[in-house]
Write a protein that holds these residues in place. Sequence first.
Motif, PDB file in Angstrom:
ATOM      1  N   ARG A 175       0.985  -1.111   0.132  1.00  0.00           N
ATOM      2  CA  ARG A 175      -0.211   0.036  -0.032  1.00  0.00           C
ATOM      3  C   ARG A 175       0.729   1.473  -0.002  1.00  0.00           C
ATOM      4  NH1 ARG A 175      -3.999  -1.340   4.138  1.00  0.00           N
ATOM      5  NH2 ARG A 175      -3.660   0.664   4.877  1.00  0.00           N
ATOM      6  N   PHE A 176       0.377   2.225  -0.640  1.00  0.00           N
ATOM      7  CA  PHE A 176       1.080   3.463  -0.803  1.00  0.00           C
ATOM      8  C   PHE A 176       0.292   4.431  -0.179  1.00  0.00           C
ATOM      9  CE2 PHE A 176       2.707   1.310  -4.589  1.00  0.00           C
ATOM     10  CZ  PHE A 176       4.137   1.316  -4.247  1.00  0.00           C
ATOM     11  N   HIS A 177       1.131   5.666   0.201  1.00  0.00           N
ATOM     12  CA  HIS A 177       0.427   6.674   0.900  1.00  0.00           C
ATOM     13  C   HIS A 177       0.571   7.909  -0.158  1.00  0.00           C
ATOM     14  CE1 HIS A 177      -0.532   4.810   4.700  1.00  0.00           C
ATOM     15  NE2 HIS A 177       0.670   4.393   4.741  1.00  0.00           N
ATOM     16  N   THR A 178      -0.005   8.791  -0.211  1.00  0.00           N
ATOM     17  CA  THR A 178       0.243   9.951  -0.878  1.00  0.00           C
ATOM     18  C   THR A 178       1.069  10.929  -0.156  1.00  0.00           C
ATOM     19  OG1 THR A 178      -1.822   9.582  -1.947  1.00  0.00           O
ATOM     20  CG2 THR A 178      -1.017  11.599  -2.380  1.00  0.00           C
ATOM     21  N   LEU A 179       1.983  11.418  -0.732  1.00  0.00           N
ATOM     22  CA  LEU A 179       3.138  12.135  -0.258  1.00  0.00           C
ATOM     23  C   LEU A 179       3.020  13.515  -0.735  1.00  0.00           C
ATOM     24  CD1 LEU A 179       6.206  10.295   0.456  1.00  0.00           C
ATOM     25  CD2 LEU A 179       4.210  10.601   2.066  1.00  0.00           C
ATOM     26  N   ARG A 202       2.892  13.578   4.443  1.00  0.00           N
ATOM     27  CA  ARG A 202       1.790  12.896   4.168  1.00  0.00           C
ATOM     28  C   ARG A 202       0.727  13.920   3.419  1.00  0.00           C
ATOM     29  NH1 ARG A 202       0.189   7.973   6.783  1.00  0.00           N
ATOM     30  NH2 ARG A 202      -1.862   7.936   5.756  1.00  0.00           N
TER      31      ARG A 202
END
Lengths: 302, 273
Positions: B34-38, B45
């Motif tokens: 899973r990726f987070h948006t940066l 974040r």
Amino acid sequence: MAVAGRAQWKGYIRFGEVTAPVALYTATSTSERISFHTVNRETGNRVRREFVDSATGKPVEKEDQVKGYELDNDRYVVLEPEEVAAAVPESDKTLRVQAFITCDDIDKIYFDRPYYLTPDKMGAEAYALLRDGMHKKKVAAIAQTVLFRRMRTVLVRTHEKGLIATTLNFDYEVRSAKEAFKEIPDIKIKGEMLDLAKHIIGIKKGTFSADEFDDRYEAALAELVKAKMDGKTLPKRAPPKVSKPNELLEALRQSAGIKAAAEPKRRASKAAAKGRSKATRSAAAKAKTAAKSAAAQRRRAS
Amino acid sequence: MAPPRPYWKGYLKLSLVTCPVSMMPATSEAEKVRFHTLNRKTNNRVVSRYVDAETGKEVDEEDEAKGYERGENDFLVIEEEELESVTLESARTIDIEKFVPRDTIEWVWLQKPHYLSPSDEVGHEAFSVIRDAMEAEKVVGISRLVLGRRERAVMLEPCGKGIVVWTLRYGDEVRKPENYFGDIGDGDNDPKLMSLVTSLIEERSKPWNPDMVQDPVQEKLKEIIESKRKSAKKGAKPKGKGKGEEPAYTGNVIDLMSALKNSLEKKSGGKSK
């Protein structure tokens, strides 16, 4: 095939050394449903989503939003879209059959979405051969390819005059059934209880037609909304009565319509309140009701 | 991460037998990379929040509510608890209406699988009765169930100690196959070709194995992440990819015959993979 619309994917299916051009069409559509909007309770206005920097609270432009993989607390590895795309192998547009699997052997739990797999004129013969061969041997084919920029495993199976390719979820996307059910005690039902339940199944046997089912939720919701607009509240439904272990056998017997049903509690207490003099009459009524309800059940089942 | 909480709680009912049950989806995103948006500029974040469409001011989470649009820009707020008082029996109870022979429901109707378990000791036996009787009679149960604010037909199938509940698609959610398969011939296959293709199928038949649903891309992503973690400066360059060349297809009967023969020879010559 004008009605069919445009193909979602065009490519080839390859089994052994045979290659045939094919196309995929989505077999399903999603029908409309009632949607709610998110509103601000304070003002009654609609709300919209905004993307902001978690530390500064300032909006972040679309082009500044990148994918990050969290290593540990607040440490990230940034992956550019090209890098993520590079992990997906280049597509050669070919569904390569890796194995054939006996239909009964397939674990449906992996099923994702079905697509109609159709032949191109140039490959009609090879397509028919694969379809009829699989039909005869009662097997489905497992194939892999890049679909819509994702590597996918699909299961190809005969369906009427054609083939359906179902995308499969990956192993890590499916929870283990064994794990999910491990808390359930190992009870094997035998004897009368099992026989009664089998009998009930016999009464309720039928066929499935998807067209018989429609979504009644919308109507129920409309009722709820109307009640609210009229300033009324709908009564909460009481939870159903759970069959206690010591009542289970009796509940099964009644459901199977085998023994004369015992009086439902409500009526029993009413009858008791009316006094003893009517006891005999009420007993007769009881038998009548039981016979009636058993008949009704049989009618419903047929 | 929080332990999987039951996604739905209610009752399973067969005629006069009722037991409390809980259900969870059989599929999960939890194990996916899973990726987070940066924010590229700050490396922080990116989070989403709601703002009031009129005032532009941030909306507190507790002020977010479901609105039913009764007129243009006129919303009636409906609370979650109110939604629960919807009068449909199928909102809380899976009442098995009928049973059909296993495998008579075409796969194309299957929408999403869930695992159903008894949620209270009191119902263990009743649950087992329903499960074992379906198993013994080789049938699946059909019922209705409200999930995600829709009422759907569901199919109940015994699975080990539990029951799998599949939501089924509505009649109009599956496109008519005739529109797609209408032009396909019935297949006047050359018997010789048929015998070759059935031999090919026999040769390449394998038992079902979960390895068949492994994801090579997920592994690759993990490798990329790992190499990036190690090289603090710059991520390793992705390897050059092979050119995606489209194959030539097998056209006429003569081609088909020789291709099938080749497939069989190739296979019997070498060891199977």
